[in-house]
Design an enzyme around this catalytic site. Structure first.
Site, PDB file in Angstrom:
ATOM      1  N   SER A  50      -8.266  39.681  -4.105  1.00 47.09           N
ATOM      2  CA  SER A  50      -6.984  39.745  -4.497  1.00 47.09           C
ATOM      3  C   SER A  50      -6.180  40.288  -3.364  1.00 47.09           C
ATOM      4  O   SER A  50      -6.669  40.953  -2.611  1.00 47.09           O
ATOM      5  CB  SER A  50      -6.965  40.359  -6.002  1.00 47.09           C
ATOM      6  OG  SER A  50      -7.083  41.886  -5.522  1.00 47.09           O
ATOM      7  N   ASP A  82      -7.446  35.375  -4.357  1.00 50.27           N
ATOM      8  CA  ASP A  82      -7.142  35.281  -5.469  1.00 50.27           C
ATOM      9  C   ASP A  82      -5.452  35.615  -6.096  1.00 50.27           C
ATOM     10  O   ASP A  82      -5.039  36.832  -5.684  1.00 50.27           O
ATOM     11  CB  ASP A  82      -8.019  36.124  -6.330  1.00 50.27           C
ATOM     12  CG  ASP A  82      -8.033  36.217  -7.782  1.00 50.27           C
ATOM     13  OD1 ASP A  82      -7.790  35.134  -8.334  1.00 50.27           O
ATOM     14  OD2 ASP A  82      -8.511  36.950  -8.449  1.00 50.27           O
TER      15      ASP A  82
HETATM   16  P1  13P Z   1     -11.359  39.199 -15.901  1.00 51.69           P
HETATM   17  O1  13P Z   1     -10.363  40.355 -15.718  1.00 51.69           O
HETATM   18  O2  13P Z   1     -11.380  38.349 -17.175  1.00 51.69           O
HETATM   19  O3  13P Z   1     -12.703  39.413 -15.264  1.00 51.69           O
HETATM   20  O4  13P Z   1     -10.587  37.772 -15.006  1.00 51.69           O
HETATM   21  C1  13P Z   1     -10.775  37.821 -13.474  1.00 51.69           C
HETATM   22  C2  13P Z   1      -9.792  36.758 -12.958  1.00 51.69           C
HETATM   23  O5  13P Z   1      -9.300  36.086 -13.433  1.00 51.69           O
HETATM   24  C3  13P Z   1      -9.531  37.077 -11.575  1.00 51.69           C
HETATM   25  O6  13P Z   1      -8.858  36.168 -11.265  1.00 51.69           O
HETATM   26  O1  G3H Z   2      -7.052  38.615 -12.013  1.00 50.31           O
HETATM   27  C1  G3H Z   2      -7.098  39.872 -11.146  1.00 50.31           C
HETATM   28  C2  G3H Z   2      -8.476  40.107 -10.535  1.00 50.31           C
HETATM   29  O2  G3H Z   2      -9.246  40.794 -11.510  1.00 50.31           O
HETATM   30  C3  G3H Z   2      -8.082  41.175  -9.428  1.00 50.31           C
HETATM   31  O3  G3H Z   2      -7.882  42.387  -9.848  1.00 50.31           O
HETATM   32  O4  G3H Z   2      -5.623  42.796  -8.550  1.00 50.31           O
HETATM   33  O5  G3H Z   2      -6.865  44.562  -9.482  1.00 50.31           O
HETATM   34  O6  G3H Z   2      -7.912  43.404  -7.552  1.00 50.31           O
HETATM   35  P1  G3H Z   2      -6.957  43.608  -8.985  1.00 50.31           P
HETATM   36 ZN    ZN Z   3      -7.198  35.670 -12.574  1.00 49.25          ZN
END
Ligand code: 13P
Ligand code: G3H
Ligand code: ZN
Length: 311
Positions: A50, A82
């Protein structure tokens, strides 16, 4: 084998009726726990980073950790951004060696979402990188964005064909009732994924890979373990695993899981400190935490994704 894109993985997953796990990584123990599980089960894998993870751990450190995992396991691994929220972030990850990026413009208007996604697709495809886009809005917390259940909205199947045709994206994340974070639904509710929407999307986009975000199941034994060892998590439940399994047998080729790994890691560390209050060597408490992540990922690969033996 170098890092791969998700193209071949998704073709095989779609035709084989299973999905690939996309697990979020932030540090060495998380990378090791996930990749050791996948290696022992010979499962293809997506490791995703992320914006927050990249800010926390640094692009180069994460890149090198993932490259080390490729060398150690020999598995087909895709490295994915992500929830990219801008062209610049996606470009930086593409230039820096990621093989897949998500541009998440799902909070923008349909036309703005198309325009930004198209811009990322053009740059990514010129560099051999694939793009995941999103249509519809999930509830829950991701990076700095917190979407309430009232502001979330299911994907409209009638929009998907035009969106995919005009953007040229390689996969599409849709909203069918999953939700980000560890606090998805109040205990006692009966969460139901809208598999009818998924089926309608699949009819309109035959053969096209669909992605589910927010797919943690929030295993209650870990919430209990956290609370029994000094934590204070409010009660909440996640997405029933058997519904994710059904989605994986349909057009869903990528299932995102982050919160369940966080719960497993945190529960293990809390328990460790409760049992060994005098210990202070990080290796002592990070070893069982890594093992807890590994066990969680093995369970997901076998019981939810069905991608064991598919590498
Ligand atoms: P969760 O918070 O359900 O694990 O989802 C993670 C996610 O969608 C990361 O992009
Ligand atoms: O959807 C988000 C993921 O769980 C990543 O979370 O932005 O806290 O790293 P983060
Ligand atoms: Zn997500």
């Amino acid at each position: 084998m170098p890092l791969v894109t998700t193209k071949e993985m998704f073709e095989k997953a779609y035709n084989g009726g299973y999905a690939i796990g996309a697990f979020n990584v932030n540090n060495m123990e998380i990378v090791q726990g996930i990749t050791e599980a996948a290696a022992e089960l010979n499962a293809p894998l997506i490791l995703q980073v992320s914006k927050g993870a990249r800010a926390y751990a640094n692009h180069t450190y994460l890149m090198k950790l993932v490259e080390a995992a490729v060398i150690e396991t020999g598995l087909p691994i895709a490295l994915h951004l992500d929830h990219g929220n801008s062209f610049e972030l996606c470009k930086s990850c593409i230039d820096g060696g990621f093989t897949s990026v998500m541009i998440d413009a799902s909070s923008k208007s349909f036309e703005e979402n198309i325009a930004l996604t198209r811009q990322v697709v053009e740059y990514a495809h010129d560099h051999g990188v694939v793009v995941e886009a999103e249509l519809g809005t999930l509830a829950g917390i991701e990076d700095e964005v917190n979407v309430s259940a009232e502001d979330s909205s299911y994907t409209r199947p009638e929009d998907v064909q035009e969106f995919v045709e005009r953007t040229g994206c390689d996969s599409l994340a849709i909203a069918i009732g999953t939700s980000h974070g560890a606090y998805k639904f109040k205990p006692g509710t009966d969460p139901k994924l809208r598999l009818d929407i998924l089926e309608e999307v699949q009819t309109r986009l035959p053969g096209f890979p669909i992605v589910l975000h927010g797919s943690s199941s929030v295993p209650q034994e870990f919430v209990k373990m956290i609370n029994e060892n000094g934590g204070n998590m409010p009660g909440a439940i996640g997405i029933p695993e058997e519904q994710l399994r059904l989605a994986a047998q349909k057009a869903v080729c990528k299932i995102n899981i982050d919160s369940d790994l966080r719960l497993a890691m945190t529960a293990s560390i809390r328990k460790y400190f409760n049992e060994h209050p005098d210990h202070f060597d990080p290796r002592q408490y990070l070893s069982p935490a890594r093992d807890a992540i590994k066990a969680m990922v093995k369970h997901k690969i076998v019981d939810v994704l069905g991608c064991d033996g598919k590498a």
